[in-house]
Design a protein around this motif. Sequence first.
Motif, short mmCIF file in Angstrom:
data_model
loop_
_atom_site.label_atom_id
_atom_site.label_comp_id
_atom_site.label_asym_id
_atom_site.label_seq_id
_atom_site.Cartn_x
_atom_site.Cartn_y
_atom_site.Cartn_z
N ALA A 1 1.21 -0.15 -22.84
CA ALA A 1 1.77 -0.80 -24.02
C ALA A 1 2.18 0.25 -25.05
CB ALA A 1 0.74 -1.76 -24.62
N THR A 2 3.45 0.27 -25.42
CA THR A 2 3.87 1.29 -26.38
C THR A 2 3.65 0.82 -27.82
OG1 THR A 2 6.20 0.67 -26.77
CG2 THR A 2 5.71 1.93 -24.77
N ALA A 3 3.39 1.81 -28.68
CA ALA A 3 3.20 1.57 -30.10
C ALA A 3 3.97 2.61 -30.89
CB ALA A 3 1.72 1.64 -30.46
N ARG A 4 4.60 2.20 -31.98
CA ARG A 4 5.29 3.16 -32.84
C ARG A 4 4.30 4.07 -33.55
NH1 ARG A 4 9.76 0.75 -36.69
NH2 ARG A 4 9.96 2.98 -37.04
N ASN B 1 -7.72 -3.22 -19.16
CA ASN B 1 -6.41 -3.27 -18.51
C ASN B 1 -5.24 -2.93 -19.43
OD1 ASN B 1 -7.68 -4.03 -16.15
ND2 ASN B 1 -7.26 -6.22 -16.41
N ILE B 2 -5.47 -2.57 -20.71
CA ILE B 2 -4.38 -2.19 -21.62
C ILE B 2 -4.59 -0.76 -22.09
CG2 ILE B 2 -3.14 -2.66 -23.75
CD1 ILE B 2 -3.99 -5.53 -23.61
N THR B 3 -3.59 0.08 -21.86
CA THR B 3 -3.59 1.45 -22.34
C THR B 3 -2.37 1.63 -23.24
OG1 THR B 3 -4.61 2.24 -20.30
CG2 THR B 3 -3.54 3.88 -21.71
N TYR B 4 -2.60 2.08 -24.46
CA TYR B 4 -1.51 2.24 -25.41
C TYR B 4 -0.89 3.63 -25.32
CZ TYR B 4 -2.65 -2.22 -27.49
OH TYR B 4 -2.87 -3.56 -27.69
N ILE B 5 0.43 3.66 -25.44
CA ILE B 5 1.19 4.91 -25.49
C ILE B 5 1.64 5.07 -26.94
CG2 ILE B 5 3.08 6.27 -24.54
CD1 ILE B 5 3.17 4.30 -22.20
N PRO B 6 1.07 5.99 -27.70
CA PRO B 6 1.37 6.07 -29.13
C PRO B 6 2.67 6.82 -29.42
CG PRO B 6 -0.22 7.75 -28.55
CD PRO B 6 0.03 6.95 -27.29
N GLY B 7 3.18 6.61 -30.63
CA GLY B 7 4.31 7.39 -31.13
C GLY B 7 5.63 7.12 -30.44
N ILE B 8 5.85 5.88 -30.00
CA ILE B 8 7.11 5.55 -29.31
C ILE B 8 8.01 4.74 -30.23
CG2 ILE B 8 8.18 4.41 -27.33
CD1 ILE B 8 6.48 6.86 -26.62
N ASP B 9 9.10 5.35 -30.65
CA ASP B 9 10.13 4.67 -31.43
C ASP B 9 11.36 4.57 -30.55
OD1 ASP B 9 12.10 3.78 -33.14
OD2 ASP B 9 11.61 5.18 -34.76
N ILE B 10 11.64 3.37 -30.05
CA ILE B 10 12.71 3.17 -29.09
C ILE B 10 14.07 3.57 -29.65
CG2 ILE B 10 13.14 0.77 -29.74
CD1 ILE B 10 13.15 2.13 -26.15
N SER B 11 14.20 3.64 -30.96
CA SER B 11 15.49 3.97 -31.57
C SER B 11 15.75 5.47 -31.63
CB SER B 11 15.58 3.38 -32.99
OG SER B 11 14.69 4.04 -33.88
N ASN C 1 6.33 11.65 -19.87
CA ASN C 1 5.21 12.60 -19.89
C ASN C 1 3.88 11.86 -19.72
OD1 ASN C 1 6.84 14.83 -20.23
ND2 ASN C 1 6.65 14.86 -22.46
N PHE C 2 3.76 10.72 -20.38
CA PHE C 2 2.55 9.91 -20.26
C PHE C 2 2.37 9.43 -18.81
CE2 PHE C 2 0.19 5.96 -20.37
CZ PHE C 2 -0.80 6.18 -21.32
N LEU C 3 3.44 8.93 -18.20
CA LEU C 3 3.35 8.43 -16.83
C LEU C 3 3.01 9.56 -15.85
CD1 LEU C 3 6.47 6.05 -16.78
CD2 LEU C 3 4.09 5.43 -17.18
N HIS C 4 3.65 10.71 -16.04
CA HIS C 4 3.39 11.85 -15.15
C HIS C 4 1.94 12.30 -15.26
CE1 HIS C 4 7.94 12.94 -15.41
NE2 HIS C 4 7.70 11.92 -14.60
#
Length: 259
Positions: free
Chosen positions: A30-33, A43-53, A63-66
Amino acid sequence: MPTVLIVGATRGLGASLAKAYAKADNQVLATARSSNPPANSKNITYIPGIDISTPNAGPTILNFLHARKITHLDIVVITAGYFATESLKEPSFDAQEKMYRTCVIGPTILTTALANDSDTLLGNKSKVIFVSSESGSITLRHESEGGGNYGHHASKTALNMSTKLLSLDLKERGVAVVAVHPGFMRTEMTKGVGFDKFWDDGGAVTPDEAAKSLAEWIETFDISKTGQYWAPRGPADIGTAEPVLGPKDKLSTPLQLPW
């Protein structure tokens, strides 16, 4: 355990989807800005600092997935959005730019980044769901609702075109791509633009309700519907459905929407 990536998952529909998929025993990314997202839960792992824009959203997610050796995504749902109202007398260059970056450029570039990383990350039987809106349908725009909100409507139309083009690029790989109108929702976003006054008459539902119907529809979605545009909840909350498509009681649920 299936792996689900939800982009824009700390509020509204995205947060509700994350909870729903986690409860169904999926591995949810789950991404978070924010750089300080909610604490990880079962079952939920957050990916921080993601701004889709921004351009760095794709590389940061990869990088997180790798780092976690994730080689296949079963479902990707991109829910992140931005809505600013406009009128003929009060258009906004800055607001339109932000809507395009958030609602179409970012999702398109992220999907290409995932697809270009490997033939397996987005591979056979992967599903990519773009959360669009019925507002992106040119056919459904009717004089009864008037004009305005140029960036909001047009960015969703552009997202629908990206959906179609990506579906053509990824079909041979077995990746199914779709645009969806998840329903008119009672969220801070719609309240923030004054649409809460339409919630009751417009049949607005909670994000949890919309997430449940969307997740159920995604279960039925496969490569046979790739490149299409759907309203899992049907025509009930689409105000222009009747003048354009005919009586709502004659229309199906789920409903394939016209471009």
